[in-house]
Design an enzyme around this catalytic site. Structure first.
Site, PDB file in Angstrom:
ATOM      1  N   ILE A  48       0.822  -1.208   0.000  1.00  0.00           N
ATOM      2  CA  ILE A  48       0.000   0.000   0.000  1.00  0.00           C
ATOM      3  C   ILE A  48       0.859   1.263   0.000  1.00  0.00           C
ATOM      4  O   ILE A  48       0.410   2.310  -0.475  1.00  0.00           O
ATOM      5  CB  ILE A  48      -1.002   0.028   1.174  1.00  0.00           C
ATOM      6  N   TYR A 202       2.538  -6.708  17.523  1.00  0.00           N
ATOM      7  CA  TYR A 202       2.015  -5.906  16.414  1.00  0.00           C
ATOM      8  C   TYR A 202       0.784  -5.124  16.869  1.00  0.00           C
ATOM      9  O   TYR A 202       0.661  -3.928  16.596  1.00  0.00           O
ATOM     10  CB  TYR A 202       1.682  -6.810  15.235  1.00  0.00           C
ATOM     11  N   LYS A 206       0.326  -0.973  17.128  1.00  0.00           N
ATOM     12  CA  LYS A 206      -0.743  -0.250  16.433  1.00  0.00           C
ATOM     13  C   LYS A 206      -1.503   0.666  17.398  1.00  0.00           C
ATOM     14  O   LYS A 206      -1.963   1.749  17.000  1.00  0.00           O
ATOM     15  CB  LYS A 206      -1.693  -1.220  15.742  1.00  0.00           C
TER      16      LYS A 206
END
Length: 319
Positions: A48, A202, A206
């Site tokens: 992305i 992870y 975030k």
């Protein structure tokens, strides 16, 4: 045969309903052009990040691909220049797992580039290992490296305002926590390195992204710099390259059927970077190109401030 056809039709219908109602993302509708503007996109040699950089280049921006791998980033820059027709797409080396590299990147950028209008903190990892300073890879790359990078570039962003900082987080922040004693003693968000721990780390990183954006917005009140964080959607990208082979093989069929492609995954990032009129919503969280309410932990101003102060302290000790 008729039973078989009914079953196939039912399976196809179920797939279409689930894909379009759950997985398929919205599209950035902004028609803004970016001639004369400069954008940095971290982790933009693939996935992305590359799709985001391509869209910005098509709009006329000068785009800096801030990446660790020179070979992969220069190949991506070539692809983007060819597809966009924009020659102002360049690679600058940045290894977010090294605070020394982050400082070197910022120094080079500030010396050679007169503008910065959009900073997109896109790079992310899920996997084992340690940064150069000994932090866990998830915390060091996903949060700490971007924390330092943003702070080093804030003055230039303010000089070029109105400007934006966009940080890619993920829905998994909802499962995150921050154990400050563990961070202080182990430089890690989790106590182990098993597969489950990597997933937990992870998620925790975030949450750090969400809290960082909230505190950054508080500190930027009264300036022409606004910031946003976002969930890009469910995407299968190189983020998973550090997972074990069996996990990658397990995920691949499901990913091919349901997950967004990189272009689809870049849409909410682009919305936050480009959409006019969202300046009063600085510090907020977007998903599917729509403003969303974050969970209670993501709205905890005291926690956000504590994380910021701890990171600033680690920056001073890491010099």
């Amino acid at each position: 045969m008729s039973v078989l056809l009914v079953l196939v039709a039912g399976a196809v219908s179920f797939y279409v309903i689930v894909y379009y109602s759950v997985f398929r993302g919205a599209k950035c509708l902004s028609s803004v052009k970016l001639q004369g503007k400069t954008a940095i996109v971290t982790g933009s040699n693939t996935g992305i990040g590359k799709a985001t950089a391509l869209d910005l280049a098509k709009r006329g921006a000068r785009v800096i691909l801030a990446c660790r791998s020179k070979e992969r980033a220069e190949a991506a820059a070539f692809d983007i220049r060819r597809e966009s027709g924009n020659s102002q797409v360049v690679f600058m080396q940045l290894d977010l797992a090294s605070l020394k590299s982050v400082r070197s990147f910022a120094k080079t950028f500030l010396k050679t580039e007169p503008r910065l209008d959009i900073l997109i903190n896109n790079a992310g990892v899920m996997g084992p290992g340690r940064t150069e300073e000994g932090f866990s890879m998830a915390f060091g790359v996903n949060h700490l490296g971007h924390f330092l990078l943003t702070n080093l570039l804030l003055e230039r962003l303010q000089q070029c305002g109105p400007s934006r900082v966009v940080t890619v987080t993920g829905l998994l922040y909802r499962f995150g926590n921050i154990d400050f004693p563990l961070l202080a003693s182990k430089k890690d968000l989790v106590p182990g390195q098993f597969t489950w721990h990597k997933f937990q780390a992870y998620c925790h990183s975030k949450l750090c992204n969400v809290l960082f954006t909230r505190e950054l917005a508080n500190r930027l009140q009264g300036t022409k710099v606004t910031c946003y964080t976002l969930h890009p959607g469910v995407i299968y990208t190189d983020l998973c390259r550090n997972l074990s082979l069996w996990l990658q093989l397990l995920m691949m069929p499901f990913a091919k059927l349901f997950f967004l492609d990189p272009e689809g995954g870049a849409q909410t990032t682009l919305h936050c970077a480009l959409q006019e009129g969202i300046e009063p919503l600085s510090g907020r969280y977007y998903s599917n190109c729509v403003l969303q309410q974050v969970g209670a932990k993501g709205r905890d101003d005291a926690l956000a401030k504590k994380l910021w102060e701890n990171c600033r302290s680690w920056m001073r000790r890491a010099r």
